[in-house]
Design a protein around this motif. Structure first.
Motif, PDB file in Angstrom:
ATOM      1  N   ASP B  47      -9.618   9.508 -10.753  1.00  0.00           N
ATOM      2  CA  ASP B  47      -9.870   8.670  -9.589  1.00  0.00           C
ATOM      3  C   ASP B  47      -8.545   8.062  -9.122  1.00  0.00           C
ATOM      4  O   ASP B  47      -7.910   7.325  -9.862  1.00  0.00           O
ATOM      5  CB  ASP B  47     -10.870   7.566  -9.974  1.00  0.00           C
ATOM      6  CG  ASP B  47     -11.454   6.901  -8.759  1.00  0.00           C
ATOM      7  OD1 ASP B  47     -11.372   7.476  -7.670  1.00  0.00           O
ATOM      8  OD2 ASP B  47     -12.008   5.794  -8.908  1.00  0.00           O
ATOM      9  N   ILE B  48      -8.122   8.431  -7.917  1.00  0.00           N
ATOM     10  CA  ILE B  48      -6.840   7.929  -7.384  1.00  0.00           C
ATOM     11  C   ILE B  48      -7.147   6.855  -6.357  1.00  0.00           C
ATOM     12  O   ILE B  48      -7.901   7.090  -5.414  1.00  0.00           O
ATOM     13  CB  ILE B  48      -6.046   9.073  -6.723  1.00  0.00           C
ATOM     14  CG1 ILE B  48      -5.845  10.233  -7.687  1.00  0.00           C
ATOM     15  CG2 ILE B  48      -4.715   8.563  -6.195  1.00  0.00           C
ATOM     16  CD1 ILE B  48      -4.858   9.995  -8.772  1.00  0.00           C
ATOM     17  N   VAL B  49      -6.582   5.666  -6.542  1.00  0.00           N
ATOM     18  CA  VAL B  49      -6.861   4.558  -5.621  1.00  0.00           C
ATOM     19  C   VAL B  49      -5.544   3.894  -5.202  1.00  0.00           C
ATOM     20  O   VAL B  49      -4.529   4.006  -5.875  1.00  0.00           O
ATOM     21  CB  VAL B  49      -7.775   3.495  -6.272  1.00  0.00           C
ATOM     22  CG1 VAL B  49      -9.141   4.042  -6.503  1.00  0.00           C
ATOM     23  CG2 VAL B  49      -7.176   2.956  -7.555  1.00  0.00           C
ATOM     24  N   TRP B  50      -5.586   3.213  -4.050  1.00  0.00           N
ATOM     25  CA  TRP B  50      -4.459   2.395  -3.601  1.00  0.00           C
ATOM     26  C   TRP B  50      -4.728   0.961  -4.016  1.00  0.00           C
ATOM     27  O   TRP B  50      -5.864   0.505  -3.988  1.00  0.00           O
ATOM     28  CB  TRP B  50      -4.334   2.451  -2.081  1.00  0.00           C
ATOM     29  CG  TRP B  50      -3.822   3.746  -1.555  1.00  0.00           C
ATOM     30  CD1 TRP B  50      -4.561   4.735  -0.986  1.00  0.00           C
ATOM     31  CD2 TRP B  50      -2.469   4.200  -1.537  1.00  0.00           C
ATOM     32  NE1 TRP B  50      -3.756   5.781  -0.614  1.00  0.00           N
ATOM     33  CE2 TRP B  50      -2.453   5.473  -0.943  1.00  0.00           C
ATOM     34  CE3 TRP B  50      -1.256   3.653  -1.974  1.00  0.00           C
ATOM     35  CZ2 TRP B  50      -1.294   6.213  -0.767  1.00  0.00           C
ATOM     36  CZ3 TRP B  50      -0.097   4.388  -1.792  1.00  0.00           C
ATOM     37  CH2 TRP B  50      -0.113   5.659  -1.196  1.00  0.00           C
ATOM     38  N   THR B  51      -3.675   0.259  -4.369  1.00  0.00           N
ATOM     39  CA  THR B  51      -3.835  -1.158  -4.641  1.00  0.00           C
ATOM     40  C   THR B  51      -2.634  -1.920  -4.064  1.00  0.00           C
ATOM     41  O   THR B  51      -1.544  -1.364  -3.929  1.00  0.00           O
ATOM     42  CB  THR B  51      -4.003  -1.429  -6.146  1.00  0.00           C
ATOM     43  OG1 THR B  51      -4.413  -2.757  -6.327  1.00  0.00           O
ATOM     44  CG2 THR B  51      -2.735  -1.188  -6.921  1.00  0.00           C
ATOM     45  N   LYS B  52      -2.881  -3.178  -3.697  1.00  0.00           N
ATOM     46  CA  LYS B  52      -1.855  -3.968  -3.022  1.00  0.00           C
ATOM     47  C   LYS B  52      -0.805  -4.435  -4.035  1.00  0.00           C
ATOM     48  O   LYS B  52      -1.151  -4.908  -5.111  1.00  0.00           O
ATOM     49  CB  LYS B  52      -2.520  -5.179  -2.366  1.00  0.00           C
ATOM     50  CG  LYS B  52      -1.797  -5.677  -1.146  1.00  0.00           C
ATOM     51  CD  LYS B  52      -2.644  -6.743  -0.473  1.00  0.00           C
ATOM     52  CE  LYS B  52      -1.817  -7.979  -0.288  1.00  0.00           C
ATOM     53  NZ  LYS B  52      -2.562  -9.078   0.337  1.00  0.00           N
ATOM     54  N   LEU B  53       0.466  -4.279  -3.675  1.00  0.00           N
ATOM     55  CA  LEU B  53       1.528  -4.755  -4.558  1.00  0.00           C
ATOM     56  C   LEU B  53       2.090  -6.079  -4.069  1.00  0.00           C
ATOM     57  O   LEU B  53       2.253  -7.018  -4.845  1.00  0.00           O
ATOM     58  CB  LEU B  53       2.645  -3.709  -4.623  1.00  0.00           C
ATOM     59  CG  LEU B  53       3.845  -4.063  -5.504  1.00  0.00           C
ATOM     60  CD1 LEU B  53       3.440  -4.090  -6.954  1.00  0.00           C
ATOM     61  CD2 LEU B  53       4.970  -3.061  -5.310  1.00  0.00           C
ATOM     62  N   HIS B 151       3.956   5.136  -3.381  1.00  0.00           N
ATOM     63  CA  HIS B 151       3.746   3.881  -2.662  1.00  0.00           C
ATOM     64  C   HIS B 151       3.832   4.111  -1.158  1.00  0.00           C
ATOM     65  O   HIS B 151       4.328   5.153  -0.699  1.00  0.00           O
ATOM     66  CB  HIS B 151       4.780   2.847  -3.089  1.00  0.00           C
ATOM     67  CG  HIS B 151       6.177   3.237  -2.718  1.00  0.00           C
ATOM     68  ND1 HIS B 151       6.931   4.098  -3.480  1.00  0.00           N
ATOM     69  CD2 HIS B 151       6.940   2.906  -1.654  1.00  0.00           C
ATOM     70  CE1 HIS B 151       8.091   4.272  -2.916  1.00  0.00           C
ATOM     71  NE2 HIS B 151       8.135   3.573  -1.791  1.00  0.00           N
ATOM     72  N   LYS B 152       3.320   3.159  -0.393  1.00  0.00           N
ATOM     73  CA  LYS B 152       3.430   3.226   1.069  1.00  0.00           C
ATOM     74  C   LYS B 152       3.508   1.798   1.603  1.00  0.00           C
ATOM     75  O   LYS B 152       3.115   0.838   0.917  1.00  0.00           O
ATOM     76  CB  LYS B 152       2.224   3.959   1.674  1.00  0.00           C
ATOM     77  CG  LYS B 152       0.901   3.230   1.493  1.00  0.00           C
ATOM     78  CD  LYS B 152      -0.234   3.941   2.188  1.00  0.00           C
ATOM     79  CE  LYS B 152      -1.536   3.212   1.962  1.00  0.00           C
ATOM     80  NZ  LYS B 152      -2.694   3.904   2.491  1.00  0.00           N
ATOM     81  N   ILE B 153       4.054   1.671   2.808  1.00  0.00           N
ATOM     82  CA  ILE B 153       4.174   0.347   3.424  1.00  0.00           C
ATOM     83  C   ILE B 153       3.382   0.349   4.723  1.00  0.00           C
ATOM     84  O   ILE B 153       3.575   1.215   5.586  1.00  0.00           O
ATOM     85  CB  ILE B 153       5.651  -0.007   3.692  1.00  0.00           C
ATOM     86  CG1 ILE B 153       6.394  -0.077   2.349  1.00  0.00           C
ATOM     87  CG2 ILE B 153       5.767  -1.325   4.432  1.00  0.00           C
ATOM     88  CD1 ILE B 153       7.889  -0.140   2.479  1.00  0.00           C
ATOM     89  N   GLU B 154       2.413  -0.561   4.826  1.00  0.00           N
ATOM     90  CA  GLU B 154       1.581  -0.652   6.029  1.00  0.00           C
ATOM     91  C   GLU B 154       1.549  -2.099   6.503  1.00  0.00           C
ATOM     92  O   GLU B 154       1.145  -2.985   5.745  1.00  0.00           O
ATOM     93  CB  GLU B 154       0.151  -0.178   5.728  1.00  0.00           C
ATOM     94  CG  GLU B 154      -0.055   1.295   5.988  1.00  0.00           C
ATOM     95  CD  GLU B 154      -1.460   1.748   5.649  1.00  0.00           C
ATOM     96  OE1 GLU B 154      -2.328   0.902   5.371  1.00  0.00           O
ATOM     97  OE2 GLU B 154      -1.680   2.976   5.653  1.00  0.00           O
ATOM     98  N   ASN B 155       1.943  -2.343   7.749  1.00  0.00           N
ATOM     99  CA  ASN B 155       1.938  -3.681   8.332  1.00  0.00           C
ATOM    100  C   ASN B 155       2.625  -4.714   7.436  1.00  0.00           C
ATOM    101  O   ASN B 155       2.097  -5.794   7.201  1.00  0.00           O
ATOM    102  CB  ASN B 155       0.505  -4.152   8.626  1.00  0.00           C
ATOM    103  CG  ASN B 155      -0.231  -3.168   9.506  1.00  0.00           C
ATOM    104  OD1 ASN B 155       0.372  -2.527  10.367  1.00  0.00           O
ATOM    105  ND2 ASN B 155      -1.526  -3.016   9.275  1.00  0.00           N
TER     106      ASN B 155
END
Lengths: 213, 173
Positions: B47-53, B151-155
């Motif tokens: 299970d691959i999920v995004w989480t806020k850093l 990782h990714k950067i959004e807003n």
């Protein structure tokens, strides 16, 4: 080639003799099939133990999780619904053939001298299978199994004099809770202990060959 | 009267073969679901999920070449439950202002690393693996530089995935 393999095993463990013993069991010619129910029960018992062991790869005996893990086995494990189905229908079939077998023993008079103790052992095994059936039903973790635990431990409480103590012992406490599930799971897995009783019960019976390997 | 089974060996052999076949079918019918039960994990995707850093503006305040260990929590479905996997992101800002999102997992056998500021190195407590501030191996058994989180950067917010950018041996995370 095949003969060679057969001889290799025969020299060491006497495989052919064993197979012949399985297949060459002498039974009365009249109504011969009804004498095989004992062996059938032994076979079903082994199936239950084997499938039960492998269900324990996923099962958790703790109430909310019991339901989750059963659901997981049924819907997310590869062929898990088949395995669970074999265990469930094995249990149903076992109860059914248990009754048939006991009736056969009764009506063919197989409890008479010198087989009184076989009858006693059979009665012990009868209660064990009933307990296995009940505990297995309690482990599924749905509403039914929860209320089965409550109702049946309350039934136990109606035993004269010791009823209250019996309920506490069966529940592992005064409430139906964590320890109750643990107890039920343990009771259901006591196959291993019970199987010795089974061997004892079958040792001198007609179908004794099955477990005397 | 029919002949008894002892007198007709052919019938006996026939029965033996039929019983053998039935037993084989039952055995296969039992073995296949059991194999499915045991080998099930092989057919499950991770299970691959995004989480806020954190916020990019906070990252900008970091000192260059001073690693910052930041905990992240991945809510991952595992078996019959949703588990929280606590993991560490090691943020390192290099001299030109780029960010590195290292994992604190040693690339040798996966022990957690710590930063020794006096030696200016990441040290592994298990087998003495050593990495410099930019993740290069400087000593010990580790075969390759530190893993980097996807990782990714959004807003203006940084998100991390429970997955490494380059993970050739599919190491657990």
């Amino acid at each position: 080639m095949f003969k060679k393999i057969q001889n290799w095993f025969d020299e060491r463990i006497g495989l052919t003799k064993l197979i012949n013993e399985f297949n060459g069991e002498r039974i009365p010619s009249k109504g011969s099939w009804i004498y095989t129910f004992g062996s059938l029960l032994a076979f079903l018992f082994i199936v239950q133990v084997v499938t039960g062991i492998f269900l324990l790869f996923y099962y958790v005996p703790y109430f909310p999780l019991a339901r989750n893990s059963t659901y997981f086995i049924k819907h997310h494990v590869l062929l898990g619904n088949v395995l669970l189905g074999i265990h469930l229908w094995g249990a149903f079939t076992m109860i059914f053939f248990l009754l048939v077998h006991m009736a056969r023993v009764y009506f063919s008079g197989a409890y008479k001298k010198p087989r009184e103790l076989q009858w006693v052992a059979g009665m012990v095994l009868f209660s064990i299978v009933i307990i296995l059936g009940l505990t297995g039903y309690m482990l599924i973790g749905n509403e039914n199994s929860w209320w089965t635990i409550n109702v049946l431990t309350n039934v136990a409480a109606h035993v004269p004099l010791v009823g209250g103590f019996l309920r506490i012992i069966v529940r592992g406490g005064t409430e139906t809770a964590t320890l109750t599930m643990q107890r039920m799971a343990f009771a259901d897995c006591r196959h291993y202990v019970y199987s010795y009783t089974y061997i004892f019960g079958k040792e001198n019976g007609r179908a004794g060959y099955c477990l005397r390997i | 009267m029919a002949k008894s089974s002892e007198e007709s060996p052919s019938r006996r052999t026939f029965m033996l073969i039929v019983i053998g076949l039935i037993s084989t079918v039952i055995g296969v019918a039992l073995t296949v679901p059991i194999l499915g039960d045991v080998l099930n994990p092989l057919f499950k995707k991770r299970d691959i999920v995004w989480t806020k850093l954190g916020k990019v503006s906070d990252l900008e305040k970091l000192k260059p070449l001073a690693p910052k260990f930041t905990p992240v929590y991945f809510r991952v479905k595992e078996g019959w439950s949703v588990n929280t996997l606590p993991r560490q992101v090691v943020l390192v800002k290099d001299v030109s202002g780029n960010f590195n999102f290292f994992s604190n997992q040693c690339t040798h056998l996966g022990c957690p690393l710590h930063w020794d500021s006096s030696r200016q190195e990441f040290l592994c407590p298990c087998h003495g693996g050593m990495f410099n501030v930019l993740g290069k191996v400087t000593g010990g058994p580790p075969p390759r530089p530190l893993y980097r989180w996807v990782h990714k950067i959004e807003n203006g917010t940084v998100f991390v995935q429970n997955k490494y950018v380059y993970n050739p041996n599919e190491r657990g995370i």
